[in-house]
Design a protein around this motif. Structure first.
Motif, PDB file in Angstrom:
ATOM      1  N   VAL A   2     -44.887 -19.673-152.320  1.00 38.60           N
ATOM      2  CA  VAL A   2     -45.835 -19.029-151.409  1.00 38.60           C
ATOM      3  C   VAL A   2     -47.117 -18.779-152.174  1.00 38.60           C
ATOM      4  O   VAL A   2     -47.089 -18.250-153.284  1.00 38.60           O
ATOM      5  CB  VAL A   2     -45.277 -17.697-150.865  1.00 38.60           C
ATOM      6  CG1 VAL A   2     -46.336 -16.979-150.044  1.00 38.60           C
ATOM      7  CG2 VAL A   2     -44.020 -17.938-150.028  1.00 38.60           C
ATOM      8  N   GLN A   3     -48.234 -19.153-151.605  1.00 40.55           N
ATOM      9  CA  GLN A   3     -49.542 -18.870-152.194  1.00 40.55           C
ATOM     10  C   GLN A   3     -50.297 -17.924-151.284  1.00 40.55           C
ATOM     11  O   GLN A   3     -50.300 -18.096-150.062  1.00 40.55           O
ATOM     12  CB  GLN A   3     -50.317 -20.164-152.400  1.00 40.55           C
ATOM     13  CG  GLN A   3     -49.669 -21.095-153.421  1.00 40.55           C
ATOM     14  CD  GLN A   3     -50.444 -22.378-153.609  1.00 40.55           C
ATOM     15  OE1 GLN A   3     -51.045 -22.899-152.683  1.00 40.55           O
ATOM     16  NE2 GLN A   3     -50.431 -22.888-154.837  1.00 40.55           N
ATOM     17  N   LEU A   4     -50.955 -16.953-151.889  1.00 45.46           N
ATOM     18  CA  LEU A   4     -51.621 -15.892-151.135  1.00 45.46           C
ATOM     19  C   LEU A   4     -53.091 -15.818-151.514  1.00 45.46           C
ATOM     20  O   LEU A   4     -53.435 -15.892-152.701  1.00 45.46           O
ATOM     21  CB  LEU A   4     -50.952 -14.549-151.435  1.00 45.46           C
ATOM     22  CG  LEU A   4     -49.446 -14.467-151.186  1.00 45.46           C
ATOM     23  CD1 LEU A   4     -48.896 -13.156-151.709  1.00 45.46           C
ATOM     24  CD2 LEU A   4     -49.146 -14.625-149.710  1.00 45.46           C
ATOM     25  N   VAL A   5     -53.953 -15.626-150.516  1.00 42.40           N
ATOM     26  CA  VAL A   5     -55.391 -15.490-150.755  1.00 42.40           C
ATOM     27  C   VAL A   5     -55.894 -14.293-149.953  1.00 42.40           C
ATOM     28  O   VAL A   5     -55.775 -14.271-148.715  1.00 42.40           O
ATOM     29  CB  VAL A   5     -56.171 -16.755-150.337  1.00 42.40           C
ATOM     30  CG1 VAL A   5     -57.658 -16.547-150.559  1.00 42.40           C
ATOM     31  CG2 VAL A   5     -55.672 -17.960-151.126  1.00 42.40           C
ATOM     32  N   GLU A   6     -56.454 -13.328-150.673  1.00 42.38           N
ATOM     33  CA  GLU A   6     -57.008 -12.145-150.019  1.00 42.38           C
ATOM     34  C   GLU A   6     -58.481 -12.357-149.698  1.00 42.38           C
ATOM     35  O   GLU A   6     -59.183 -13.079-150.406  1.00 42.38           O
ATOM     36  CB  GLU A   6     -56.880 -10.907-150.920  1.00 42.38           C
ATOM     37  CG  GLU A   6     -55.480 -10.582-151.360  1.00 42.38           C
ATOM     38  CD  GLU A   6     -55.135 -11.174-152.713  1.00 42.38           C
ATOM     39  OE1 GLU A   6     -54.224 -10.657-153.397  1.00 42.38           O
ATOM     40  OE2 GLU A   6     -55.772 -12.174-153.086  1.00 42.38           O
ATOM     41  N   SER A   7     -58.949 -11.678-148.674  1.00 41.09           N
ATOM     42  CA  SER A   7     -60.366 -11.686-148.334  1.00 41.09           C
ATOM     43  C   SER A   7     -60.696 -10.418-147.564  1.00 41.09           C
ATOM     44  O   SER A   7     -59.796  -9.691-147.124  1.00 41.09           O
ATOM     45  CB  SER A   7     -60.725 -12.919-147.489  1.00 41.09           C
ATOM     46  OG  SER A   7     -60.022 -12.902-146.252  1.00 41.09           O
ATOM     47  N   LEU A  20     -58.891  -6.026-144.536  1.00 48.82           N
ATOM     48  CA  LEU A  20     -58.520  -7.053-145.490  1.00 48.82           C
ATOM     49  C   LEU A  20     -57.541  -8.036-144.842  1.00 48.82           C
ATOM     50  O   LEU A  20     -56.716  -7.638-144.009  1.00 48.82           O
ATOM     51  CB  LEU A  20     -57.876  -6.443-146.728  1.00 48.82           C
ATOM     52  CG  LEU A  20     -58.675  -5.373-147.463  1.00 48.82           C
ATOM     53  CD1 LEU A  20     -57.917  -4.943-148.729  1.00 48.82           C
ATOM     54  CD2 LEU A  20     -60.059  -5.848-147.813  1.00 48.82           C
ATOM     55  N   SER A  21     -57.649  -9.284-145.267  1.00 50.88           N
ATOM     56  CA  SER A  21     -56.728 -10.315-144.796  1.00 50.88           C
ATOM     57  C   SER A  21     -55.999 -10.924-145.977  1.00 50.88           C
ATOM     58  O   SER A  21     -56.568 -11.071-147.058  1.00 50.88           O
ATOM     59  CB  SER A  21     -57.483 -11.418-144.052  1.00 50.88           C
ATOM     60  OG  SER A  21     -58.147 -10.918-142.919  1.00 50.88           O
ATOM     61  N   CYS A  22     -54.767 -11.288-145.741  1.00 44.02           N
ATOM     62  CA  CYS A  22     -53.945 -11.978-146.728  1.00 44.02           C
ATOM     63  C   CYS A  22     -53.443 -13.254-146.049  1.00 44.02           C
ATOM     64  O   CYS A  22     -52.551 -13.190-145.193  1.00 44.02           O
ATOM     65  CB  CYS A  22     -52.797 -11.100-147.180  1.00 44.02           C
ATOM     66  SG  CYS A  22     -51.625 -11.908-148.295  1.00 44.02           S
TER      67      CYS A  22
END
Length: 122
Positions: A2-7, A20-22
């Motif tokens: 699983v790869q996660l990217v926050e913004s 915030l989004s993940c």
């Protein structure tokens, strides 16, 4: 895997809100619990909020309960953290993390994002 990217991080004033989004990639993400953590330089990492794989159960750290809301739609690849009434002490790098455990302890998170900075000015 699983790869996660926050913004969604940024600079705001006390009392403002941020979401915030993940965003996740990986076929098994929907079977993982997701948590948000934060860390300010010189301080220990702090648990913020978490949600079960189905999205039906959430829990929060004491310092954010009543102000922050974690959410996910069943089957969705994105988890959100709505942060209201932000305070200067909320300033930190915010990380999302995923765990294959339904109700994980903080040390049971396996996958981590790179983090997004939230700065709250007084």
């Amino acid at each position: 895997q699983v790869q996660l990217v926050e913004s969604g991080g940024g600079l705001v004033q006390a009392g403002d809100s941020l979401r915030l989004s993940c965003a996740a990639s990986g076929r098994t993400f929907t079977r993982h619990a997701v948590g948000w953590f934060r860390q300010d330089p010189g301080k220990e990492r702090e648990f913020v909020a978490a949600v079960t794989p189905s999205g039906s159960f959430t829990w929060y750290g004491f310092s954010v309960e009543g102000r922050f809301t974690i959410s996910r739609e069943y089957g969705s690849d994105t988890v959100y953290l709505q942060m209201n009434n932000l305070k200067p002490e909320d300033t930190a790098v915010y990380y999302c993390a995923a765990s294959p455990t339904n109700l994980p302890n903080p040390d049971q998170y396996v996958y981590w994002g790179q983090g997004t900075q939230v700065t709250v000015s007084s």
